[in-house]
Design a protein around this motif. Structure first.
Motif, PDB file in Angstrom:
ATOM      1  N   ASN A   1      -9.616 -90.966  20.689  1.00  0.00           N
ATOM      2  CA  ASN A   1      -9.151 -89.782  21.428  1.00  0.00           C
ATOM      3  C   ASN A   1      -8.317 -90.172  22.644  1.00  0.00           C
ATOM      4  O   ASN A   1      -7.424 -89.432  23.064  1.00  0.00           O
ATOM      5  CB  ASN A   1     -10.331 -88.950  21.925  1.00  0.00           C
ATOM      6  CG  ASN A   1     -10.944 -88.028  20.893  1.00  0.00           C
ATOM      7  OD1 ASN A   1     -12.162 -87.889  20.822  1.00  0.00           O
ATOM      8  ND2 ASN A   1     -10.126 -87.393  20.070  1.00  0.00           N
ATOM      9  N   MET A   2      -8.646 -91.306  23.241  1.00  0.00           N
ATOM     10  CA  MET A   2      -7.952 -91.725  24.454  1.00  0.00           C
ATOM     11  C   MET A   2      -6.944 -92.837  24.172  1.00  0.00           C
ATOM     12  O   MET A   2      -6.507 -93.546  25.071  1.00  0.00           O
ATOM     13  CB  MET A   2      -8.966 -92.146  25.515  1.00  0.00           C
ATOM     14  CG  MET A   2      -9.858 -90.991  25.968  1.00  0.00           C
ATOM     15  SD  MET A   2      -8.875 -89.625  26.709  1.00  0.00           S
ATOM     16  CE  MET A   2      -9.972 -88.226  26.414  1.00  0.00           C
ATOM     17  N   TYR A   6     -11.420 -92.272  29.053  1.00  0.00           N
ATOM     18  CA  TYR A   6     -10.632 -91.192  29.661  1.00  0.00           C
ATOM     19  C   TYR A   6      -9.983 -91.660  30.959  1.00  0.00           C
ATOM     20  O   TYR A   6      -8.779 -91.482  31.180  1.00  0.00           O
ATOM     21  CB  TYR A   6     -11.563 -90.007  29.896  1.00  0.00           C
ATOM     22  CG  TYR A   6     -11.055 -88.962  30.866  1.00  0.00           C
ATOM     23  CD1 TYR A   6     -10.046 -88.078  30.509  1.00  0.00           C
ATOM     24  CD2 TYR A   6     -11.615 -88.850  32.144  1.00  0.00           C
ATOM     25  CE1 TYR A   6      -9.599 -87.115  31.402  1.00  0.00           C
ATOM     26  CE2 TYR A   6     -11.176 -87.888  33.038  1.00  0.00           C
ATOM     27  CZ  TYR A   6     -10.166 -87.029  32.663  1.00  0.00           C
ATOM     28  OH  TYR A   6      -9.716 -86.086  33.545  1.00  0.00           O
ATOM     29  N   HIS A  64      -7.241 -94.089  30.118  1.00  0.00           N
ATOM     30  CA  HIS A  64      -6.067 -93.417  29.547  1.00  0.00           C
ATOM     31  C   HIS A  64      -5.213 -92.810  30.662  1.00  0.00           C
ATOM     32  O   HIS A  64      -3.985 -92.932  30.655  1.00  0.00           O
ATOM     33  CB  HIS A  64      -6.526 -92.348  28.564  1.00  0.00           C
ATOM     34  CG  HIS A  64      -5.409 -91.527  27.995  1.00  0.00           C
ATOM     35  ND1 HIS A  64      -4.385 -92.066  27.254  1.00  0.00           N
ATOM     36  CD2 HIS A  64      -5.151 -90.196  28.061  1.00  0.00           C
ATOM     37  CE1 HIS A  64      -3.549 -91.102  26.893  1.00  0.00           C
ATOM     38  NE2 HIS A  64      -3.990 -89.966  27.370  1.00  0.00           N
ATOM     39  N   VAL A 114       0.501 -88.910  32.991  1.00  0.00           N
ATOM     40  CA  VAL A 114       0.094 -87.751  32.203  1.00  0.00           C
ATOM     41  C   VAL A 114       1.213 -86.739  32.163  1.00  0.00           C
ATOM     42  O   VAL A 114       1.655 -86.263  33.195  1.00  0.00           O
ATOM     43  CB  VAL A 114      -1.123 -87.075  32.840  1.00  0.00           C
ATOM     44  CG1 VAL A 114      -1.603 -85.940  31.947  1.00  0.00           C
ATOM     45  CG2 VAL A 114      -2.203 -88.081  33.079  1.00  0.00           C
ATOM     46  N   LEU A 166       1.970 -83.094  30.887  1.00  0.00           N
ATOM     47  CA  LEU A 166       1.521 -81.870  30.253  1.00  0.00           C
ATOM     48  C   LEU A 166       2.732 -81.190  29.637  1.00  0.00           C
ATOM     49  O   LEU A 166       3.820 -81.267  30.169  1.00  0.00           O
ATOM     50  CB  LEU A 166       0.924 -80.930  31.294  1.00  0.00           C
ATOM     51  CG  LEU A 166      -0.493 -81.250  31.731  1.00  0.00           C
ATOM     52  CD1 LEU A 166      -0.923 -80.262  32.786  1.00  0.00           C
ATOM     53  CD2 LEU A 166      -1.433 -81.166  30.549  1.00  0.00           C
ATOM     54  N   GLN A 186      -1.862 -75.731  22.857  1.00  0.00           N
ATOM     55  CA  GLN A 186      -1.143 -74.707  23.598  1.00  0.00           C
ATOM     56  C   GLN A 186      -1.065 -73.437  22.774  1.00  0.00           C
ATOM     57  O   GLN A 186      -1.146 -73.468  21.550  1.00  0.00           O
ATOM     58  CB  GLN A 186       0.269 -75.193  23.910  1.00  0.00           C
ATOM     59  CG  GLN A 186       0.293 -76.027  25.166  1.00  0.00           C
ATOM     60  CD  GLN A 186       1.678 -76.044  25.761  1.00  0.00           C
ATOM     61  OE1 GLN A 186       2.550 -76.708  25.230  1.00  0.00           O
ATOM     62  NE2 GLN A 186       1.870 -75.338  26.844  1.00  0.00           N
ATOM     63  N   LEU A 245      -1.920 -73.548  33.036  1.00  0.00           N
ATOM     64  CA  LEU A 245      -2.486 -74.734  32.407  1.00  0.00           C
ATOM     65  C   LEU A 245      -2.775 -75.788  33.466  1.00  0.00           C
ATOM     66  O   LEU A 245      -1.928 -76.082  34.303  1.00  0.00           O
ATOM     67  CB  LEU A 245      -1.442 -75.250  31.411  1.00  0.00           C
ATOM     68  CG  LEU A 245      -1.758 -76.448  30.557  1.00  0.00           C
ATOM     69  CD1 LEU A 245      -2.912 -76.150  29.613  1.00  0.00           C
ATOM     70  CD2 LEU A 245      -0.527 -76.829  29.738  1.00  0.00           C
ATOM     71  N   THR A 299      -4.791 -79.771  34.057  1.00  0.00           N
ATOM     72  CA  THR A 299      -5.572 -80.872  33.506  1.00  0.00           C
ATOM     73  C   THR A 299      -7.012 -80.738  34.006  1.00  0.00           C
ATOM     74  O   THR A 299      -7.295 -79.990  34.953  1.00  0.00           O
ATOM     75  CB  THR A 299      -5.044 -82.235  33.977  1.00  0.00           C
ATOM     76  OG1 THR A 299      -5.229 -82.334  35.394  1.00  0.00           O
ATOM     77  CG2 THR A 299      -3.588 -82.428  33.630  1.00  0.00           C
ATOM     78  N   ALA A 300      -7.911 -81.478  33.382  1.00  0.00           N
ATOM     79  CA  ALA A 300      -9.317 -81.452  33.801  1.00  0.00           C
ATOM     80  C   ALA A 300      -9.431 -81.774  35.292  1.00  0.00           C
ATOM     81  O   ALA A 300     -10.196 -81.142  36.024  1.00  0.00           O
ATOM     82  CB  ALA A 300     -10.116 -82.455  32.971  1.00  0.00           C
ATOM     83  N   ARG A 301      -8.657 -82.741  35.731  1.00  0.00           N
ATOM     84  CA  ARG A 301      -8.753 -83.155  37.133  1.00  0.00           C
ATOM     85  C   ARG A 301      -8.208 -82.089  38.069  1.00  0.00           C
ATOM     86  O   ARG A 301      -8.808 -81.782  39.100  1.00  0.00           O
ATOM     87  CB  ARG A 301      -8.012 -84.487  37.328  1.00  0.00           C
ATOM     88  CG  ARG A 301      -8.246 -85.114  38.682  1.00  0.00           C
ATOM     89  CD  ARG A 301      -7.889 -86.582  38.685  1.00  0.00           C
ATOM     90  NE  ARG A 301      -8.737 -87.355  37.785  1.00  0.00           N
ATOM     91  CZ  ARG A 301      -8.540 -88.636  37.488  1.00  0.00           C
ATOM     92  NH1 ARG A 301      -7.507 -89.289  38.031  1.00  0.00           N
ATOM     93  NH2 ARG A 301      -9.345 -89.263  36.662  1.00  0.00           N
ATOM     94  N   MET A 311      -7.037 -78.497  30.082  1.00  0.00           N
ATOM     95  CA  MET A 311      -6.691 -79.431  29.022  1.00  0.00           C
ATOM     96  C   MET A 311      -7.110 -80.844  29.428  1.00  0.00           C
ATOM     97  O   MET A 311      -6.857 -81.257  30.558  1.00  0.00           O
ATOM     98  CB  MET A 311      -5.185 -79.357  28.775  1.00  0.00           C
ATOM     99  CG  MET A 311      -4.747 -79.868  27.434  1.00  0.00           C
ATOM    100  SD  MET A 311      -2.943 -79.640  27.233  1.00  0.00           S
ATOM    101  CE  MET A 311      -2.874 -78.300  26.056  1.00  0.00           C
ATOM    102  N   ILE A 312      -7.733 -81.553  28.527  1.00  0.00           N
ATOM    103  CA  ILE A 312      -8.123 -82.933  28.790  1.00  0.00           C
ATOM    104  C   ILE A 312      -7.026 -83.833  28.237  1.00  0.00           C
ATOM    105  O   ILE A 312      -6.764 -83.813  27.032  1.00  0.00           O
ATOM    106  CB  ILE A 312      -9.471 -83.260  28.112  1.00  0.00           C
ATOM    107  CG1 ILE A 312     -10.582 -82.391  28.719  1.00  0.00           C
ATOM    108  CG2 ILE A 312      -9.801 -84.745  28.228  1.00  0.00           C
ATOM    109  CD1 ILE A 312     -11.919 -82.500  28.002  1.00  0.00           C
ATOM    110  N   PRO A 313      -6.351 -84.590  29.103  1.00  0.00           N
ATOM    111  CA  PRO A 313      -5.279 -85.453  28.601  1.00  0.00           C
ATOM    112  C   PRO A 313      -5.846 -86.455  27.582  1.00  0.00           C
ATOM    113  O   PRO A 313      -6.888 -87.058  27.830  1.00  0.00           O
ATOM    114  CB  PRO A 313      -4.802 -86.196  29.863  1.00  0.00           C
ATOM    115  CG  PRO A 313      -5.251 -85.347  31.007  1.00  0.00           C
ATOM    116  CD  PRO A 313      -6.537 -84.708  30.552  1.00  0.00           C
ATOM    117  N   CYS A 314      -5.192 -86.616  26.474  1.00  0.00           N
ATOM    118  CA  CYS A 314      -5.707 -87.527  25.442  1.00  0.00           C
ATOM    119  C   CYS A 314      -4.588 -87.936  24.491  1.00  0.00           C
ATOM    120  O   CYS A 314      -3.420 -87.639  24.724  1.00  0.00           O
ATOM    121  CB  CYS A 314      -6.851 -86.868  24.683  1.00  0.00           C
ATOM    122  SG  CYS A 314      -6.351 -85.405  23.791  1.00  0.00           S
ATOM    123  N   PRO A 346      -6.201 -85.444  19.115  1.00  0.00           N
ATOM    124  CA  PRO A 346      -6.603 -84.769  20.354  1.00  0.00           C
ATOM    125  C   PRO A 346      -7.961 -84.076  20.289  1.00  0.00           C
ATOM    126  O   PRO A 346      -8.420 -83.579  21.307  1.00  0.00           O
ATOM    127  CB  PRO A 346      -5.504 -83.720  20.538  1.00  0.00           C
ATOM    128  CG  PRO A 346      -5.093 -83.376  19.150  1.00  0.00           C
ATOM    129  CD  PRO A 346      -5.272 -84.630  18.318  1.00  0.00           C
TER     130      PRO A 346
END
Lengths: 238, 238
Positions: A28-29, A156, A159, A165, A167, B84, B91, B93-95, B135-138, B143
């Motif tokens: 996944n990562m 994670y 990654h 990153v 988006l 998406q 939108l 990211t998780a962070r 969204m979790i970057p992966c 994904p």
């Protein structure tokens, strides 16, 4: 996108499900290098089931009988553990470790991250063979993460550190300040016609409405709807 | 250390093991609020086995038959999804989302994070009820994270964001999801009376209006103004 080059080493894993889940977590990562040291049950159908799309990573996983062998070509070893030890080695959080690993990879070092057995974690011997002790910040009263969950968090963080990153972007056409002012005028007139607003003292309420709408960025097509509503009100009452 | 106050909502979960693993994941990161919407198999021994020390969180987990009920007292909803959508919502990211949630908690908002069914994720309807898309970057080629792994990453990022130095907070009285639903009904009725909205096809336009208002957090006193405007319209045209 090329896969990231960091080796994940699982030592003495008890539950084959955790091996499969770890394969999925690293894929996944965008990693693919899984090394197994003396897994208790492997290969195993439970590992395949939990890999769920990462069977390729599982199939490539190499199995060793000692961790020294599994990391002999590596330069820098990170041992994950939630417990501090009597003879400490340099301690980094997962996030700090990811930055350190990025730095190492960029100078051509081969990096491995080690994960111990589910119940006891890395032994003192295993951890003391590492250059860094990686710790995942968590609830101090319940610090024992599931093995695959720990692998997931480290993968994670790596990654994120190993690539910028991006988006997917969704560009909209936004209403500008001038258009917003026109909207506020039209809104104010309409509220006066509705006898909702006293034409002699519009200020207080209009300020509150501005404060509310200023918290949104409005798209052009949304503004058309809002203006359409105001026009419909005026048509109806005039 | 007090537990962090964010609600984790799992919708239509298929595998009870993922429910147990999610309970453990959130407890590891010092959360304890797990809500379940129509889980396929629950309670179940596999959930207990995977909770592994987080049986207390599992035991307190509340079960609902609709996600609207599970979040009716919440102010701000985050939907996690790796895909998406055609009608996008903001939108993060998780962070980034963790930072936004920290901000929301400091002004007294109640926050829920929603996770969809394992295979399909959140439906369009579920995601469009949310204020933000997390969204979790992966790896874009792979994904789909395991459900409990996604819960683990979100909980981890939140734990890091919420243990930051506390800034002074300013608590407001916010409109919750239930009150927003009442507002949307009243708005829809009013737009129909205005002949702005076709009563046979209200869906598309109402979705656009929801998307717009979901980008603001509305205070109680602001809602009174909005309701007052709608009441004035109806008084005038009836």
């Amino acid at each position: 996108m090329n896969s990231h080059k960091v080796r994940f080493v699982l030592i003495n894993t008890t539950h084959p499900g955790n091996i499969g889940a770890s394969a999925r977590a690293i894929k996944n990562m965008n990693f693919d290098e899984l090394f197994l040291v003396s897994p208790r049950l492997y290969p195993h159908e439970e590992a395949n089931a939990r890999a769920s799309g990462a069977e390729d990573v599982l199939k490539q996983a190499r199995v060793f009988s000692s961790f020294q062998e599994a990391v002999r070509d590596c330069h820098l070893l990170f041992g994950t553990s939630s417990r501090q030890r009597a003879l400490p080695i340099p301690l980094l959080t997962a996030r700090q470790g990811a930055i350190r690993i990025n730095e190492a990879l960029r100078v051509g070092q081969k990096v491995a991250v080690l994960f111990g057995q589910e119940r006891i974690g890395l032994t003192n011997d295993e951890l003391s063979a590492c250059h860094y002790h990686l710790m995942i910040p968590c609830n101090p009263l319940f610090p024992s993460l599931n093995l695959a969950a720990a692998v997931q968090i480290i993968a994670y963080e790596l990654h994120l550190a190993l690539q910028d990153v991006e988006l997917p972007s969704s560009i909209s056409s936004w209403v500008n300040t001038k258009e917003m002012e026109a909207f506020y005028s039209y809104l104010q007139e309409t509220l006066i016609k509705l006898e909702f607003l006293n034409p002699r003292f519009p200020g207080h309420l209009m300020r509150k409405l501005r404060r509310l709408f200023n918290r949104i960025m409005i798209e052009e097509n949304e503004m058309n709807i809002l203006r359409g509503i105001l026009a419909a009100i005026r048509k109806k009452i005039e």
